[in-house]
Design a protein around this motif. Structure first.
Motif, PDB file in Angstrom:
ATOM      1  N   LEU A 173       0.843  -1.200   0.000  1.00 15.74           N
ATOM      2  CA  LEU A 173       0.000   0.000   0.000  1.00 15.74           C
ATOM      3  C   LEU A 173       0.876   1.247   0.000  1.00 15.74           C
ATOM      4  N   ARG A 174       1.877   1.205   0.851  1.00 19.16           N
ATOM      5  CA  ARG A 174       2.772   2.347   0.935  1.00 19.16           C
ATOM      6  C   ARG A 174       3.455   2.608  -0.407  1.00 19.16           C
ATOM      7  N   GLU A 175       3.961   1.523  -0.986  1.00 16.88           N
ATOM      8  CA  GLU A 175       4.659   1.648  -2.268  1.00 16.88           C
ATOM      9  C   GLU A 175       3.733   2.109  -3.381  1.00 16.88           C
ATOM     10  N   ALA A 176       2.468   1.692  -3.269  1.00 13.81           N
ATOM     11  CA  ALA A 176       1.510   2.072  -4.310  1.00 13.81           C
ATOM     12  C   ALA A 176       1.116   3.534  -4.181  1.00 13.81           C
ATOM     13  N   GLY A 177       1.597   4.174  -3.141  1.00 16.87           N
ATOM     14  CA  GLY A 177       1.371   5.612  -3.052  1.00 16.87           C
ATOM     15  C   GLY A 177       0.553   6.069  -1.864  1.00 16.87           C
ATOM     16  N   ALA A 178       0.262   5.171  -0.951  1.00 17.16           N
ATOM     17  CA  ALA A 178      -0.556   5.557   0.193  1.00 17.16           C
ATOM     18  C   ALA A 178       0.276   6.393   1.176  1.00 17.16           C
ATOM     19  N   ALA A 179      -0.311   7.474   1.633  1.00 18.58           N
ATOM     20  CA  ALA A 179       0.376   8.306   2.616  1.00 18.58           C
ATOM     21  C   ALA A 179      -0.023   7.889   4.018  1.00 18.58           C
ATOM     22  N   ARG A 180      -1.268   7.472   4.143  1.00 19.10           N
ATOM     23  CA  ARG A 180      -1.793   7.172   5.469  1.00 19.10           C
ATOM     24  C   ARG A 180      -2.653   5.929   5.350  1.00 19.10           C
ATOM     25  N   VAL A 181      -2.233   4.874   6.024  1.00 17.26           N
ATOM     26  CA  VAL A 181      -2.914   3.581   5.895  1.00 17.26           C
ATOM     27  C   VAL A 181      -3.714   3.275   7.160  1.00 17.26           C
ATOM     28  N   GLY A 182      -4.982   2.995   7.008  1.00 13.95           N
ATOM     29  CA  GLY A 182      -5.835   2.642   8.144  1.00 13.95           C
ATOM     30  C   GLY A 182      -6.106   1.145   8.191  1.00 13.95           C
ATOM     31  N   LEU A 183      -6.623   0.694   9.325  1.00 13.59           N
ATOM     32  CA  LEU A 183      -6.967  -0.717   9.467  1.00 13.59           C
ATOM     33  C   LEU A 183      -8.422  -0.840   9.907  1.00 13.59           C
ATOM     34  N   LEU A 184      -9.211  -1.571   9.134  1.00 11.82           N
ATOM     35  CA  LEU A 184     -10.581  -1.867   9.560  1.00 11.82           C
ATOM     36  C   LEU A 184     -10.546  -3.246  10.202  1.00 11.82           C
ATOM     37  N   SER A 185     -10.522  -3.238  11.524  1.00 14.93           N
ATOM     38  CA  SER A 185     -10.336  -4.462  12.284  1.00 14.93           C
ATOM     39  C   SER A 185     -11.677  -5.112  12.601  1.00 14.93           C
ATOM     40  N   GLY A 186     -11.638  -6.178  13.388  1.00 16.57           N
ATOM     41  CA  GLY A 186     -12.880  -6.869  13.701  1.00 16.57           C
ATOM     42  C   GLY A 186     -13.085  -7.014  15.195  1.00 16.57           C
ATOM     43  N   PRO A 187     -14.314  -7.317  15.598  1.00 16.02           N
ATOM     44  CA  PRO A 187     -14.637  -7.422  17.020  1.00 16.02           C
ATOM     45  C   PRO A 187     -14.351  -8.804  17.604  1.00 16.02           C
ATOM     46  N   GLU A 188     -13.945  -9.759  16.773  1.00 14.74           N
ATOM     47  CA  GLU A 188     -13.789 -11.128  17.260  1.00 14.74           C
ATOM     48  C   GLU A 188     -12.598 -11.237  18.224  1.00 14.74           C
ATOM     49  N   PRO A 189     -12.821 -11.932  19.327  1.00 14.15           N
ATOM     50  CA  PRO A 189     -11.742 -12.098  20.309  1.00 14.15           C
ATOM     51  C   PRO A 189     -10.865 -13.290  19.963  1.00 14.15           C
ATOM     52  N   ASP A 190     -10.209 -13.256  18.806  1.00 16.15           N
ATOM     53  CA  ASP A 190      -9.315 -14.358  18.475  1.00 16.15           C
ATOM     54  C   ASP A 190      -7.921 -13.845  18.148  1.00 16.15           C
ATOM     55  N   ALA A 191      -7.004 -14.782  18.058  1.00 15.23           N
ATOM     56  CA  ALA A 191      -5.604 -14.415  17.865  1.00 15.23           C
ATOM     57  C   ALA A 191      -5.393 -13.708  16.531  1.00 15.23           C
ATOM     58  N   TYR A 192      -6.140 -14.152  15.523  1.00 14.63           N
ATOM     59  CA  TYR A 192      -5.997 -13.561  14.192  1.00 14.63           C
ATOM     60  C   TYR A 192      -6.206 -12.050  14.246  1.00 14.63           C
ATOM     61  N   THR A 193      -7.307 -11.647  14.829  1.00 17.37           N
ATOM     62  CA  THR A 193      -7.615 -10.220  14.920  1.00 17.37           C
ATOM     63  C   THR A 193      -6.571  -9.488  15.766  1.00 17.37           C
ATOM     64  N   GLN A 194      -6.272 -10.067  16.907  1.00 19.30           N
ATOM     65  CA  GLN A 194      -5.269  -9.469  17.791  1.00 19.30           C
ATOM     66  C   GLN A 194      -3.937  -9.260  17.092  1.00 19.30           C
ATOM     67  N   ASP A 195      -3.494 -10.321  16.414  1.00 20.71           N
ATOM     68  CA  ASP A 195      -2.173 -10.268  15.785  1.00 20.71           C
ATOM     69  C   ASP A 195      -2.134  -9.246  14.653  1.00 20.71           C
ATOM     70  N   CYS A 196      -3.177  -9.257  13.852  1.00 19.94           N
ATOM     71  CA  CYS A 196      -3.202  -8.303  12.741  1.00 19.94           C
ATOM     72  C   CYS A 196      -3.106  -6.883  13.279  1.00 19.94           C
ATOM     73  N   GLU A 197      -3.860  -6.633  14.321  1.00 17.70           N
ATOM     74  CA  GLU A 197      -3.869  -5.280  14.871  1.00 17.70           C
ATOM     75  C   GLU A 197      -2.491  -4.927  15.440  1.00 17.70           C
ATOM     76  N   ARG A 198      -1.926  -5.873  16.168  1.00 17.09           N
ATOM     77  CA  ARG A 198      -0.612  -5.634  16.748  1.00 17.09           C
ATOM     78  C   ARG A 198       0.432  -5.392  15.666  1.00 17.09           C
ATOM     79  N   LEU A 199       0.412  -6.231  14.621  1.00 17.31           N
ATOM     80  CA  LEU A 199       1.393  -6.096  13.545  1.00 17.31           C
ATOM     81  C   LEU A 199       1.204  -4.784  12.793  1.00 17.31           C
ATOM     82  N   TYR A 200      -0.059  -4.379  12.676  1.00 19.91           N
ATOM     83  CA  TYR A 200      -0.336  -3.105  12.007  1.00 19.91           C
ATOM     84  C   TYR A 200       0.277  -1.952  12.793  1.00 19.91           C
TER      85      TYR A 200
END
Lengths: 360, 360
Positions: free
Chosen positions: B197-224
DNA sequence: CAGGGAGACCAAAACGTTTTGGGCACAGCG
DNA sequence: CGCTGTGCCCAAAACGTTTTGGTCTCCCTG
């Protein structure tokens, strides 16, 4: 055997219940607890043989108290059954629009799974690819085939091997007349949805059909033509080719000179295709064009409907799955289940409501 | 060859071959055909004991010729195994956007089914509702739990009953550190997609996360958030409530004063929500807003992408399923499988191509 | 030539049920 | 009193494998 029983009593060998801590409780434990033989316990629990009511009750109580559950494997050994039913899903997984049917399959197999588990069977998903022959490696008592197609190889294989089969949707090849079948009541359903379109103000109703060679498609088309005859309109059917984007088919239908002002699509993807085509042609929904589709009943509403909520003929996929399982188990038990017909219902939503504003 | 016809004589029992006509061929038939004992046949076929190579080959040939396949039920009786693996699907079937995950589940279970069948196991879908206790009625050797949530009741039940478990996505509750786990390489994947995204020209990248209490959601958010730190931008995360239409969350994010010019959504539904929100706000894609999503790899492209083809971080759901099965069978065989990590790949499509079609 | 060991094979037990073919006691009938 | 049911229960066989605990033969060693 008896020497073993004796050993337990006389030699002081630890009784089964005292051996391994987490050991499964077996029928022997129940027999020991009640002071009866395992034969009597088995009979009491299965309702066979002549057992005094008091004894039967005593056994039941002891079994429940000990948490006894007969080992299905051992039971299977003697009965020759595995307790496994196969469900063929995704036998058209390689078709481009396969994912269209996923909600249907998901709901179907959810219903089937529940019904199976409740009767102490387990449902396994069978790899759809018939060529791999992989399915023959799963030991099954019987199989459920969803929407058998023309010259269905799986159906033929099962017939050859004498495997009991129930189908969801009638087989269209000859020679399978004896296969028990579960179907949606398309006759009633198609009449209802087409009638609804007409009542909602449609002058000319088209059908966006599918390329699949199954009974579902055939029947819908036939019933549509039948309805046209009684409704006094010429049939207007369009079918996307197998590899074609259904939007193309929708465009063909909607840009024809005698274009319909309502179209029923045989699945949700076709509904979306109709919406896209309508927008491209500048037609409003439901103003210029009413749209209705077939849909698996319990699909989460709203997921694909942000554009326009689609009126649907809702197929009760859950129940269809459950009925298939029930029919198959009947066959296994030696009963001859008749073909069963499951009603489907019209759910009116924005795409066929001209009076009110459709967008939120 | 016939020098030991007396083997049958001593038992005095009718030879198996003379019994029922269409009978299954058993190990006894092979023994009879080769003039060996069933012990030797069993050993020869299973590779146990000391058997002369010539004999072993002779047995193999006879077994193949007769089409002998050991009865899995009988084998299960002695081994104590059922040959059945459970797969918990749809344990969040009651969540509003459950259907979002269907493509993932479908691909996952397709991969798992194949892997299981190839190793002569069968995969059964387990009713997801833990409250019903129905799952305990299916006899299984082990279970695969997909995306265990916080205080997952199924996971707790399995631990209590000592049922072997493998999870897809790390359990987030403490106490399950020993449960083998299969995961997508989110670390690499998130870096790749955000980098794109950054390389494609994005200046500001947001994350639309989810409400699920699982590791997938947690990890994605943390990595973001981690990526944001190194990329030198403030994190911008929005999460729809469990019952909320994700379009609302997307609107919140896109109408904020410091709105992002690129958003990554944690599933495809969120991608669609972003598209809808962008259109409502008059933002073009990818002109004003680039969108990328997570996606199950083999989802039929185009199905939900008529609006704009979405760039995706593609999770190899099929392989994840297969790896889970492999790990579970390893556990059953007494091996200790390590946690395995499956790579995921960035698939660039229209929603992040601003200038011209890049290489691909 | 006794003793040991290894190589090749086998009979029977075991797995946990259901099913088969009775056994035993007691009541009713002639 | 004998004879036949009949009601209740049980021992053993059977299901098709794997596993256990051997046996038998041959060869080698000392």
């Amino acid at each position: 055997m008896s020497s073993r029983e004796d050993a337990t009593r006389t030699t002081g060998r630890a009784p089964a219940s005292a051996r391994g801590a987490g050991r499964r409780v077996g029928i022997r434990d129940v027999a020991e607890a009640t002071g009866l033989s395992i034969t009597t316990v088995s009979h009491a629990l299965r309702g066979k043989g002549q057992i005094a009511p008091a004894t039967r009750e005593r056994v039941r109580r002891a079994a429940a108290e000990l948490g006894y559950r007969p080992d299905p494997v051992a039971r299977g050994l003697v009965s020759g059954r595995t307790g496994i039913l196969g469900l063929v899903v995704g036998h058209m997984a390689d078709l481009p629009w396969a994912s269209t049917y996923r909600p249907y399959y998901a709901a179907f197999s959810a219903g089937a799974t529940m019904a199976a588990v409740e009767r102490d069977y387990a449902l396994v998903a069978v790899p759809g690819d018939p060529a791999s022959g992989l399915w023959a490696r799963v030991p099954m008592d019987g199989m459920i085939i969803v929407d058998p197609v023309r010259e269905d190889p799986l159906l033929a294989d099962c017939a050859r091997r004498g495997m009991p089969v129930v189908t969801d949707g009638r087989p269209i090849d000859p020679g399978y007349e004896d296969v028990p079948t579960v179907e949606s009541d398309l006759e009633q359903g198609m009449a209802a949805i087409l009638g609804h379109l007409r009542e909602a103000g449609a002058a000319r109703v088209g059908l966006l059909s599918g390329p699949e060679p199954d009974a579902y498609t055939q029947d819908c088309e036939r019933l549509y033509r039948q309805w046209c005859a009684t409704a006094g309109q010429a049939p207007l059917v369009e079918t996307p080719a197998v590899t074609e984007d259904p939007v193309e088919a929708a465009l063909r239908m909607l840009s024809a000179p005698d274009r319909p002002d309502a179209v029923h699509g045989l699945n949700e993807t076709y509904g979306q295709a109709l919406i896209v085509a309508a927008r491209r042609l500048g037609l409003t929904v439901p103003g210029d064009l009413m749209i209705s589709v077939m849909r698996a009943s319990d699909q989460a509403a709203g997921t694909t409907d942000w554009e326009v909520p689609l009126t649907a003929l809702s197929l009760d996929a859950r129940r269809l799955g459950a009925e298939c399982v029930a029919a198959l188990i009947d066959v296994l038990d030696g009963k001859e289940p008749g073909n069963s017909v499951v009603p489907c219902t019209v759910v009116v939503r924005g795409s066929t409501r001209r009076a009110e504003p459709s967008t939120r």
